[in-house]
Design an enzyme around this catalytic site. Structure first.
Site, mmCIF file in Angstrom:
data_model
loop_
_atom_site.group_PDB
_atom_site.id
_atom_site.type_symbol
_atom_site.label_atom_id
_atom_site.label_comp_id
_atom_site.label_asym_id
_atom_site.label_seq_id
_atom_site.Cartn_x
_atom_site.Cartn_y
_atom_site.Cartn_z
ATOM 1 N N LYS A 167 49.706 28.968 25.915
ATOM 2 C CA LYS A 167 49.739 27.553 26.269
ATOM 3 C C LYS A 167 49.824 26.693 25.015
ATOM 4 C CE LYS A 167 47.227 26.658 29.869
ATOM 5 N NZ LYS A 167 45.870 26.665 30.448
ATOM 6 N N ARG A 169 41.390 23.298 27.826
ATOM 7 C CA ARG A 169 42.170 24.288 28.570
ATOM 8 C C ARG A 169 42.212 25.602 27.830
ATOM 9 N NH1 ARG A 169 47.887 21.396 28.923
ATOM 10 N NH2 ARG A 169 48.112 22.772 30.731
ATOM 11 N N GLY A 194 44.906 31.285 36.493
ATOM 12 C CA GLY A 194 43.681 31.078 37.256
ATOM 13 C C GLY A 194 42.478 31.857 36.783
ATOM 14 N N MET A 244 40.747 31.471 33.941
ATOM 15 C CA MET A 244 39.729 30.644 33.315
ATOM 16 C C MET A 244 39.973 29.192 33.656
ATOM 17 S SD MET A 244 39.351 32.683 29.798
ATOM 18 C CE MET A 244 40.903 33.479 29.938
ATOM 19 N N ARG A 289 55.969 27.780 30.382
ATOM 20 C CA ARG A 289 55.847 29.206 30.071
ATOM 21 C C ARG A 289 56.938 29.934 30.852
ATOM 22 N NH1 ARG A 289 50.245 29.675 33.408
ATOM 23 N NH2 ARG A 289 51.109 29.069 35.399
ATOM 24 N N HIS A 322 47.430 29.671 44.335
ATOM 25 C CA HIS A 322 46.878 30.846 43.649
ATOM 26 C C HIS A 322 47.335 32.131 44.311
ATOM 27 C CE1 HIS A 322 43.772 33.904 42.887
ATOM 28 N NE2 HIS A 322 43.796 33.406 41.671
ATOM 29 N N ARG A 324 56.600 71.776 40.314
ATOM 30 C CA ARG A 324 55.316 72.485 40.355
ATOM 31 C C ARG A 324 55.391 73.558 41.430
ATOM 32 N NH1 ARG A 324 53.670 66.343 40.383
ATOM 33 N NH2 ARG A 324 55.578 66.524 41.578
ATOM 34 N N ARG A 327 57.739 75.006 36.460
ATOM 35 C CA ARG A 327 56.476 75.461 35.891
ATOM 36 C C ARG A 327 55.925 76.620 36.711
ATOM 37 N NH1 ARG A 327 51.692 71.230 35.702
ATOM 38 N NH2 ARG A 327 51.551 71.817 37.903
ATOM 39 N N SER A 359 57.334 70.766 27.033
ATOM 40 C CA SER A 359 57.088 69.624 27.891
ATOM 41 C C SER A 359 55.592 69.351 27.782
ATOM 42 C CB SER A 359 57.477 69.939 29.329
ATOM 43 O OG SER A 359 57.050 68.882 30.160
ATOM 44 N N CYS A 417 55.730 65.455 31.066
ATOM 45 C CA CYS A 417 55.712 65.565 32.526
ATOM 46 C C CYS A 417 54.386 65.073 33.097
ATOM 47 C CB CYS A 417 55.973 67.008 32.952
ATOM 48 S SG CYS A 417 54.767 68.174 32.302
ATOM 49 N N TYR A 422 63.155 63.124 26.504
ATOM 50 C CA TYR A 422 63.157 62.594 27.875
ATOM 51 C C TYR A 422 61.729 62.376 28.366
ATOM 52 C CZ TYR A 422 61.753 67.190 29.637
ATOM 53 O OH TYR A 422 61.062 68.335 29.889
HETATM 54 P P1 ADP Z 1 45.972 26.825 34.101
HETATM 55 O O1 ADP Z 1 46.065 27.690 32.909
HETATM 56 O O2 ADP Z 1 45.075 27.336 35.141
HETATM 57 O O3 ADP Z 1 47.312 26.408 34.588
HETATM 58 P P2 ADP Z 1 45.806 24.311 32.727
HETATM 59 O O4 ADP Z 1 45.090 24.289 31.438
HETATM 60 O O5 ADP Z 1 47.270 24.317 32.675
HETATM 61 O O6 ADP Z 1 45.243 25.499 33.602
HETATM 62 O O7 ADP Z 1 45.330 23.065 33.518
HETATM 63 C C1 ADP Z 1 45.551 22.925 34.879
HETATM 64 C C2 ADP Z 1 46.062 21.563 35.209
HETATM 65 O O8 ADP Z 1 45.193 20.568 34.724
HETATM 66 C C3 ADP Z 1 47.389 21.210 34.599
HETATM 67 O O9 ADP Z 1 48.443 21.734 35.328
HETATM 68 C C4 ADP Z 1 47.383 19.718 34.672
HETATM 69 O O10 ADP Z 1 47.750 19.305 35.962
HETATM 70 C C5 ADP Z 1 45.928 19.405 34.438
HETATM 71 N N1 ADP Z 1 45.749 19.012 33.054
HETATM 72 C C6 ADP Z 1 45.430 19.765 32.007
HETATM 73 N N2 ADP Z 1 45.385 19.042 30.879
HETATM 74 C C7 ADP Z 1 45.696 17.792 31.237
HETATM 75 C C8 ADP Z 1 45.847 16.558 30.529
HETATM 76 N N3 ADP Z 1 45.671 16.495 29.222
HETATM 77 N N4 ADP Z 1 46.174 15.479 31.238
HETATM 78 C C9 ADP Z 1 46.368 15.543 32.554
HETATM 79 N N5 ADP Z 1 46.255 16.637 33.282
HETATM 80 C C10 ADP Z 1 45.916 17.763 32.630
HETATM 81 MG MG MG Z 2 48.573 70.695 33.408
HETATM 82 MG MG MG Z 3 48.587 25.435 33.718
#
Ligand code: ADP
Ligand code: MG
Ligand code: MG
Length: 873
Positions: free
Chosen positions: A22, A92, A101, A103, A336, A454, A559, A615, A762, A829, A849
């Site tokens: 990120k 973040r 999702g 963290m 990403r 999610h 086998r 084998r 093998s 194998c 292989y």
């Molecule tokens: P994840 O990795 O779970 O996608 P993010 O760090 O991307 O989490 O954050 C999730 C959401 O939080 C982002 O998609 C955005 O909508 C919101 N967010 C994060 N940082 C900001 C920011 N600086 N301003 C506004 N919204 C934010």
């Molecule tokens: Mg064996």
């Molecule tokens: Mg995000």
């Protein structure tokens, strides 16, 4: 001193390992001049430092963080805690590999009672101020205390119920204020301290929470199933907030440059007006399609579409972007490489090459080999499907055909799956806590959430069928649902079509997939590029046919013990095992010979001139004898001996440690007549097959479990003598080689000696792993869990080769073997034969292989192509 913090303006895409995905993305977009709110990244090394430092953010790091807060304040003209112009930030997490999702993000950090009031009057929008405030307290408490989101949702639901309202947006300022107070109380009750009001204290608490979350159970599990080492650490991004919740000219959304389910080349996404952060993904409200943004905010849409195209061209890959619109102004918050279904991945890779946007090598590297698995998953039988009427429909979130028994919690899914049951996990919506249960399920069905919820994202990543956002689905109780009048209770059968979103009651038959279209084109590119050959582990007609269809170039492991499962064969084999002397054994072997020969005629007729490695009998023989008294008696009656005799033989063959007992080449050493019979069966089968097909089989006769040169030589000579006898008898010309299955550590070390007579090796790395680590492959599952939890091992060494240990033995054996015999053909194998990391290693050290189960052959073909490309770099 190590630099632990980088402003976005200091970084770029190549710093992904240090800044996390990120952070590197935000830095790269900043350097491209895109509208990214300012901020900075605390590095992944800082995360490791936190752990090395006894889970403490060092004084020096704290100072560096605060210095960067000051820089951010200068850049934005805002200030932490200021009542004129307060700086609010998001915190973040962001690891090197995206962990969707895993963290949680904290938004609106820097707010407190005074700041909230100041924002309310400055914006003349008290609702916005207090909505932001309650979200902050909620997210901060959630992340810092690690209490489930539902704790907070309960309060929101209670409030809504009390007031008779449905939507979050219907809550007024007093409601929001009330929630702030209630959430703070949850925090205080749990922590025993007041909720922090100082933004700096809030910031440190949040940063530490992100670091800590790297080692939570969910993250550890996710890393393990996705091959991500703990040592990578996570970065922390601190970024100025922009607000999508400032009214109806504001909003927030996610979008992909191409359709992540089908691969269609068209901007694809969802958004919500007057919303913030996770609202879209959380599935709380059902979002609008991005096409409608064109009418709602034409300028912002136009700008976004241009940025999307820029990013895709820049990254040479389909992008998954997050954006926020604040009072009509667009901000990009993340980009990403987008997760996509296997179908989409292939279409995008092939399309982008055809559009001239990427090279074939780039296309090959874009698709995860593991993903191909899902393409080889079955789809519903068309005729059965025609006769079934769907009971309901949701969003086609992740394709495939799934059928299983309904369960309603992730825990039940895990328990049932362990019992060998196929389950469909049905949830209102899913969250990170459900990942383990989702992983073991055949399919996932949710009532809420869009295509980017999610459940949808995670299921696509796993290649698991998913139907999301089925609004017709009503929970009658915790373990009972109704879809348009059809009730499903726990254990009821359900079928899901993840490609159409349709839901069926009952179990629908499914049939296997085939390779065609983009899949075929793509696999052809992989084949042109790879150096390693890919063979299969197979010995039954249907498996061999399947493997050949999927592109196997031979059989790396047949086998022979698997050929005895049929009733008549196992009887003859048992008679052989129970023989009291060589003569009796010869009688039984003579019965087995014609049946065994037929196995080989059948196989060789399919494989033509491809190499087939056979084998010799490998497992301890008592595995073939019945253990229960009644079955022993039955066997005795058939063979005309006493039940007691059978029982005594079984007893006498008992071994304390059968994996290290009378098995492998030791069998052929104790009973050479078995190896003789097998040699004859194999080679006669080859002669028969050649008569039928006109193609001369290329047979590799493999002696298992070799540790000593003399072991191998003894069995080699038994085989060679029988082969020569047969040649004399028949005058046939045969194409065969005798070689060794290198499995024991001693075999690896003394490979130079073994190769004097062995013409090929093998590697059976399941046994090598077992004997090198000293882990029983049948029992290690029990204690490996504790190893993962304590970070002693991160992976199951039976799935992914322990390259440092087992790999060193393998490489040593290869080098020593080839010193003796430079043209020694070498393959694998063991189970590792389709693991991409292992394949990359084997390619590098010069294997010829890999061999794996038929279904994994396409995975191995792609992994082998990627290995060639990577090892050339
Ligand atoms: P994840 O990795 O779970 O996608 P993010 O760090 O991307 O989490 O954050 C999730 C959401 O939080 C982002 O998609 C955005 O909508 C919101 N967010 C994060 N940082 C900001 C920011 N600086 N301003 C506004 N919204 C934010
Ligand atoms: Mg064996
Ligand atoms: Mg995000």
């Amino acid at each position: 001193m190590t630099k632990f913090v980088y402003q976005f303006s200091e970084g770029n895409a190549s710093m992904r390992n240090l800044l996390g995905g990120k952070g590197a993305g935000l830095a790269e977009m900043t350097s491209l001049g895109l509208p990214v709110p300012s901020g900075f990244t605390i590095t992944t090394e800082a995360c490791n430092d936190y752990y090395d430092n006894g889970r403490q953010i060092s004084q020096a790091m704290q100072e560096e963080i605060f210095k960067n807060v000051e820089l951010l304040e200068e850049k934005t003209g805002k200030k932490f805690g200021s009542l004129e112009n307060p700086l609010l930030v998001s915190v973040r997490s962001g690891a090197r590999a995206s962990m969707p999702g895993m963290m949680d993000t904290i938004l609106n950090l820097g707010i407190n009672d005074e700041v909230a009031e100041a924002i309310a009057s400055a914006t003349d929008n008290a609702r916005f101020a207090y909505d932001s405030y309650r979200r902050f307290v909620q997210m901060y408490s959630d992340v810092v205390m690690q209490v489930p989101k539902s704790e907070f949702e309960k309060h929101i639901d209670a409030l809504k119920e009390e007031k008779g309202i449905k939507l979050d947006s219907e809550m007024d300022v007093d409601d929001l204020k009330r929630l702030v107070a209630e959430f703070k109380k949850i925090y205080t009750d749990a922590i025993g301290k007041d909720f922090p009001t100082d933004p700096k204290e809030q910031l440190l608490g949040a940063v530490e929470a992100v670091f800590r979350s790297w080692m939570n159970e969910r993250a550890i599990y996710y890393r393990r199933i996705n091959d991500i080492p703990a040592s990578w650490g996570t970065g922390v991004n601190v970024q100025e907030m922009v607000f999508g919740n400032m009214g109806d000219t504001s909003g927030t959304g996610v979008a992909f440059t191409r359709n992540p389910a089908t691969g269609e080349n068209k901007l694809y996404g969802e958004y919500l007006l007057n919303a913030q952060g996770e609202d879209v993904v959380a599935g709380v409200r059902t979002p609008s399609h991005i096409d409608t943004l064109k009418d709602a905010m034409p300028e912002a849409y136009e700008q976004f579409a241009n940025i999307a195209a820029t990013l895709e061209n820049h990254y040479h890959n389909m992008q998954d972007m997050e954006y926020t619109i604040e009072k009509g102004k667009l901000f990009i918050l993340q980009t990403r490489n987008g997760k996509r279904t296997a179908q989409a991945a292939l279409k995008i890779a092939v399309d982008m090459v055809n559009e001239g946007k990427i090279t074939k090598d780039e296309a090959l590297l874009q698709v995860e080999p593991k993903q191909l698995d899902s393409l080889l998953h079955p789809h519903f039988d068309e005729t059965e499907l025609k006769n079934s009427t769907p009971v309901g429909k949701g969003l086609p979130a992740s394709p495939g055909a799934a059928c299983g028994q309904v369960v309603f919690t992730q825990e039940d899914a895990s328990v049932w799956a362990k019992e060998g049951k196929k389950v469909i996990l049905v949830r209102l919506e899913t969250s990170a806590e459900d990942v383990e249960g989702m992983h073991v399920s055949e399919g996932i069905l949710t009532a809420r959430g869009g295509m980017t919820s999610h459940a949808a994202v995670v299921a696509r990543g796993m290649g698991t069928t998913c139907v999301a956002g089925c609004t017709e689905l009503v929970f009658k109780s915790e373990k009972e649902i109704e879809i348009n009048g059809t009730t499903f209770k726990e254990g009821d059968w359900m079928s899901l079509n993840g490609s159409t979103g349709e839901i069926y009651a009952g179990a629908i038959k499914s049939i296997p997939a085939t390779i065609e279209g983009n899949f075929a084109t793509f696999m052809q590119w992989a084949d042109e590029r790879r150096r390693l050959k890919v063979e299969m582990n197979a010995e039954t007609k249907s498996d061999v046919e399947r493997g050949l269809e999927l592109g196997a170039e031979g059989i790396g492991l047949a086998r022979t013990e698997h050929m005895f499962f049929e009733e008549t064969k196992i009887k003859a084999l048992r008679q052989m095992i129970l023989a009291k002397n060589t003569e009796e054994r010869e009688v039984a072997l003579a019965k087995i010979l014609p049946m065994h020969r037929e196995n080989f005629t059948e196989i060789f007729s399919l494989t033509g001139e491809m190499p087939v490695t056979v084998r010799y009998l490998d497992p301890p023989l008592h595995e073939f004898l019945p253990k229960e008294a009644d079955l022993q008696a039955e066997l005795a009656a058939e063979l005309g001996i006493s039940a007691q005799e059978v029982a005594e033989t079984v007893e006498s063959m008992h071994e304390v440690n059968p994996m290290m007992g009378l098995r492998g080449c030791r069998l052929a050493i104790c009973y050479p007549e078995i190896a003789r019979m097998q040699t004859r069966a194999i080679l006669e089968g080859a002669i028969e097959a050649e008569k039928k097909t006109g193609k001369k089989p290329h047979v590799e006769l493999m002696v298992p479990l070799v540790a000593f040169e003399k072991e191998f030589n003894f069995v080699h000579d038994v085989i060679e003598e029988e082969a020569q006898t047969l040649i004399k008898e028949t005058g046939a010309e045969l194409n065969y080689k005798i070689g060794a299955c290198i499995e024991t550590p001693r075999g690896c070390l003394r490979a130079g000696d073994v190769a004097k007579k062995a013409k090929f090796f093998s590697y059976g790395t399941n046994d090598t792993t077992q004997m090198t680590c000293g882990f029983s492959r049948d029992d290690s599952g029990k204690f490996l869990e504790s190893y993962y939890e304590r970070n002693i091992l991160e992976f199951d060494p039976f799935q992914k080769m322990d390259i440092e240990g087992v790999g060193e033995l393998v490489e040593t054996g290869l080098k020593r073997g080839r010193e003796t015999r430079p043209d020694l053909r070498i393959g694998i194998c063991g189970e590792h034969g389709s693991n991409p990391d292992t394949i990359e290693f084997l390619d590098k050290i010069g294997f010829d292989y890999v061999s794996c189960s038929p279904f994994r052959v396409p995975v191995a073909r792609l992994a082998a192509a990627q290995a060639t490309i990577k090892n050339e770099e």
